[in-house]
Scaffold this active site. Structure first.
Site, PDB file in Angstrom:
ATOM      1  N   GLU A 183       0.642  -1.181   0.071  1.00 33.58           N
ATOM      2  CA  GLU A 183      -0.057  -0.057  -0.086  1.00 33.58           C
ATOM      3  C   GLU A 183       0.969   1.370   0.034  1.00 33.58           C
ATOM      4  O   GLU A 183       0.438   2.348  -0.613  1.00 33.58           O
ATOM      5  CB  GLU A 183      -0.931   0.194   1.088  1.00 33.58           C
TER       6      GLU A 183
ATOM      7  N   HIS B 112       7.011 -27.360   2.484  1.00 35.80           N
ATOM      8  CA  HIS B 112       6.423 -28.473   1.932  1.00 35.80           C
ATOM      9  C   HIS B 112       5.279 -27.855   0.693  1.00 35.80           C
ATOM     10  O   HIS B 112       4.806 -28.589   0.550  1.00 35.80           O
ATOM     11  CB  HIS B 112       5.766 -29.268   2.694  1.00 35.80           C
TER      12      HIS B 112
ATOM     13  N   LYS C 236     -12.756   2.548  -3.585  1.00 36.68           N
ATOM     14  CA  LYS C 236     -13.953   3.005  -2.824  1.00 36.68           C
ATOM     15  C   LYS C 236     -14.958   3.833  -3.454  1.00 36.68           C
ATOM     16  O   LYS C 236     -16.240   3.441  -3.389  1.00 36.68           O
ATOM     17  CB  LYS C 236     -13.617   3.796  -1.622  1.00 36.68           C
TER      18      LYS C 236
END
Length: 545
Positions: free
Chosen positions: A351, A382, A510
C-alpha cells in the site's frame, strides 16, 4: 531515463549487477563475511551476508542513499514536515511512541502531550474493563471484545494481538471483524454474549463503508437481545476523529478515542487503534511494544547508513527489484505466533510503495513496490519453497526466528532452527550437477538415468536471504521488528522518490464501489457502465447465473 535512474550512482550499480560472482565464491574467499555483514540493534540481529553483494556494492548502495538525501528525508519525517505532499500531511506515527518529554510539532503545536494523554486514557479504560469495574446493561462484567475495523485499523491490532498471545492476561477474549461479508460478523457473534460484550469501532471518519455496516449490524444484534438504545453506551466504544457521529450512534463521548490525520491507517496500531492489544496484554506490555518501536526509531535516526538496519534492508530490496528484476519478496516466520506478519508487512509495503508516479508527478521508468508474500516455517518448505529453490524467478527472502521458544517442548525448537538455517544455506549454496551426480553414484540407475535425474536435482543457488533473529519474542522485540519494516519501506520510497504515505488506488476502489452499490440497489437494469460490469450487476440482481 528518469532523474532517479539517470545518475552516476544508479549506473554504477547497474554495472556491478552484471559481474558479481556466485555467493559460494564470496563465502569461500572471505572467512570474515558473516562478521562484516551482520548487525545487532534494538534486540534484533540481522545476518545479511547471504546476499548478492560485496563491500563495493554496499558502498555504492550507500552512495545511492546519499544521492537521494535519505538522511535529510528521515529527519524531515521525524520533524513533522509535510512529506505526504499529495494530501498535505505530516507523517508522524513515530510521535505515537515518542517519550513524553519529546517535542514534535504539527502546525506549530507539540502533539506529544496529546499522545500521552490518550495513552493515559487508554490505560484507565483498560483498567476499568479488566478489573470488572465496567459493567454491561445487565450488570455483568465484560468478557469479550469485538473489534470492528478495516485495513490498518484491523490488521495491525489483530496480528500484534496474535503474536503476543504468551502475554495475554487471560481476562478477556478478543474477536476481529473487518470484511463486509456478513459471514465474518455472524460467525463472531455466535461466540459472544450481548450482555458481556464490548464492541470497539475503529474508523477515522466513522463512515468507512465496511466498518460502519458491520457496526450497525452489531448494534441491531445487540438491541435484539433486549437492550435499549440507552444501553449502547455500555457496550460500544470508538476510535475516530468524528466525535459527533460516534455520539449520535449512541457512544458516550468519554469512550471515544482520537485519531489524527498525521497517522496513516497502516501505521496506526501505535495509536488508540491499538486498544485491543492493550486490552489483551495489559498496559505494561503495550507500553513495552511502543518502547521497542521507539528504540528502532532512535536507531534509524542516529546510526550511520552502513550500520543502520532499516537502511540496509531497504537498499537491498531496491538492489534486487531494480537491478535483478525481482518482482516479489517473501517473508518467512519461523515462529507460530508470528504467522500473521507476512500479511501485515504485505499491506505495509504494497500500500505504501505500490506507486507509479514520482513526487513531482513524473511517471516512473523502473520497478517500485514488489509483491510481498510469505507464511510460516516449516509449512512453506513443503509447498512454495520449491519455487524459491528451483523456480526461474529471483525471490529474495527474509527468515525471522526467535532463538528461544515460549513453548520449549522436546526437540521441537532445535528442529525448527535447523530447518530455518538449513533453508538459508540451501538457497545460497544450491547444488551443482556434479554434486547431484555424486549423490546418485551408489544407486542402481544406469549412467544415462543418473545424468537425467542429476539435471533435475540441480539448484542454481545464489538466492538471496536475510536472517532476522531475536533472543525471544517479547512486546519490545515485536515493536522493534514492526518499526524496522516500517522504516525499511520508507527507505525504498525515498530512493524511488515516491510518496509512500498516500493510497489513491485504494481511494479509487472505494469511489467506484459506491457507484456500483447504487446501481446494484436500483430498480432498472444496469446500462451506464462497461458491458462486463453491466452484465455482472444484472446477474447479481437475478441471484443466479
Amino acid at each position: 531515463m528518469s532523474r532517479v535512474t539517470n545518475t552516476p550512482e544508479w549506473q554504477k550499480l547497474k554495472e556491478y549487477s552484471n559481474k558479481l560472482p556466485h555467493m559460494r565464491e564470496l563465502f569461500a574467499t572471505d572467512s570474515a563475511r558473516f562478521d562484516k555483514m551482520s548487525l545487532k540493534a534494538c534486540g534484533l540481529f540481522l545476518d545479511y551476508s547471504k546476499n548478492r553483494v560485496t563491500e563495493v556494492v554496499l558502498g555504492a548502495l550507500f552512495d545511492l542513499a546519499k544521492q537521494a538525501q535519505l538522511e535529510a528525508r528521515i529527519n524531515a519525517m521525524f520533524a513533522g514536515d509535510i512529506i505526504n505532499t499529495t494530501e498535505k500531511r505530516a507523517v508522524l506515527h513515530t510521535a505515537l511512541r515518542a517519550p513524553n518529554d519529546a517535542v514534535v510539532e504539527v502546525d506549530g503545536v507539540n502533539v506529544v502531550p496529546e499522545v500521552h494523554a490518550t495513552l493515559d486514557k487508554i490505560e484507565s479504560f483498560v483498567a476499568s474493563i479488566t478489573s470488572g469495574e465496567w459493567r454491561g446493561y445487565t450488570g455483568k462484567a465484560i468478557t469479550d471484545i469485538v473489534s470492528i475495523g478495516i485495513g490498518g485499523s484491523f490488521l495491525g491490532p489483530k496480528i500484534v494481538t496474535q503474536a503476543l498471545r504468551p502475554y495475554w492476561t487471560g481476562k478477556l477474549n478478543c474477536h476481529f471483524v473487518a470484511n463486509v461479508d456478513a459471514t465474518s460478523l455472524v460467525e463472531k457473534l455466535k461466540l459472544v454474549d450481548p450482555e458481556t460484550t464490548l464492541f470497539l469501532m475503529s474508523s477515522k471518519s466513522f463512515g468507512t463503508q465496511e466498518t460502519l455496516t458491520n457496526t450497525l449490524s452489531a448494534r441491531d444484534w445487540f438491541l435484539q437481545s433486549g437492550a435499549s438504545q440507552a444501553d449502547v453506551a455500555k457496550h460500544f466504544a470508538a476510535v475516530t476523529s468524528n466525535v459527533a457521529k460516534a455520539t449520535d450512534f449512541g457512544i458516550d463521548e468519554a469512550n471515544v478515542f482520537p485519531m489524527w490525520d498525521w497517522v496513516g491507517g497502516r501505521y496506526s496500531l501505535w495509536s488508540a487503534i491499538g486498544l485491543p492489544i492493550a486490552l489483551m496484554v495489559g498496559m505494561d506490555n503495550y507500553r513495552a511494544l511502543l518502547a521497542g518501536a521507539r528504540s528502532m526509531d532512535e536507531h534509524f535516526t542516529s546510526a550511520p547508513l552502513a550500520e543502520n538496519m532499516p537502511v540496509i534492508m531497504g537498499l537491498l530490496s531496491v538492489w534486487y527489484g531494480n537491478f535483478f528484476n525481482a518482482q516479489s519478496h517473501v517473508v518467512l516466520t519461523y515462529d507460530h505466533y508470528l504467522r500473521g506478519l507476512p500479511a501485515y508487512f504485505q499491506q505495509l509495503d504494497m500500500e505504501s510503495n505500490g506507486k507509479s508516479a514520482m513526487m513531482d508527478g513524473e511517471t516512473v521508468d523502473f520497478s517500485t513496490g514488489p509483491v510481498i508474500w510469505g507464511g510460516e516455517g516449516t509449512n512453506g518448505q513443503h509447498a512454495y519453497h520449491q519455487l524459491l529453490h528451483q523456480g526461474t524467478a529471483l525471490i529474495p527472502a527474509d527468515f525471522i526466528m526467535p532463538l528461544q521458544s515460549h513453548n520449549p517442548l522436546g526437540e521441537h525448537h532445535v528442529q525448527l532452527a535447523s530447518n530455518c538455517f538449513g533453508q538459508t544455506q540451501a538457497l545460497m549454496q544450491g547444488r551443482t550437477y556434479e554434486e547431484a551426480l555424486a549423490e546418485l553414484a551408489a544407486s542402481n540407475l544406469s549412467d544415462d538415468e543418473k545424468s537425467l535425474i542429476a539435471r533435475h536435482k540441480v539448484m542454481e543457488g545464489n538466492k538471496p536471504s536475510n536472517t532476522l533473529l531475536m533472543d525471544k519474542l517479547t512486546p519490545s522485540t515485536l515493536g522493534a521488528l514492526i518499526a524496522l519494516y516500517e522504516h525499511r519501506t520508507f527507505v525504498q520510497g525515498v530512493i524511488w522518490d515516491i510518496n509512500s504515505f498516500d493510497q489513491w488506488g485504494v481511494e479509487l476502489g472505494k469511489t467506484l464501489g459506491n457507484d456500483v452499490l447504487a446501481r446494484l440497489t436500483a430498480d432498472e437494469d444496469a446500462s451506464a457502465l462497461d458491458s462486463s460490469s453491466n452484465a455482472l450487476i444484472n446477474l447479481f440482481r437475478k441471484g443466479q447465473i
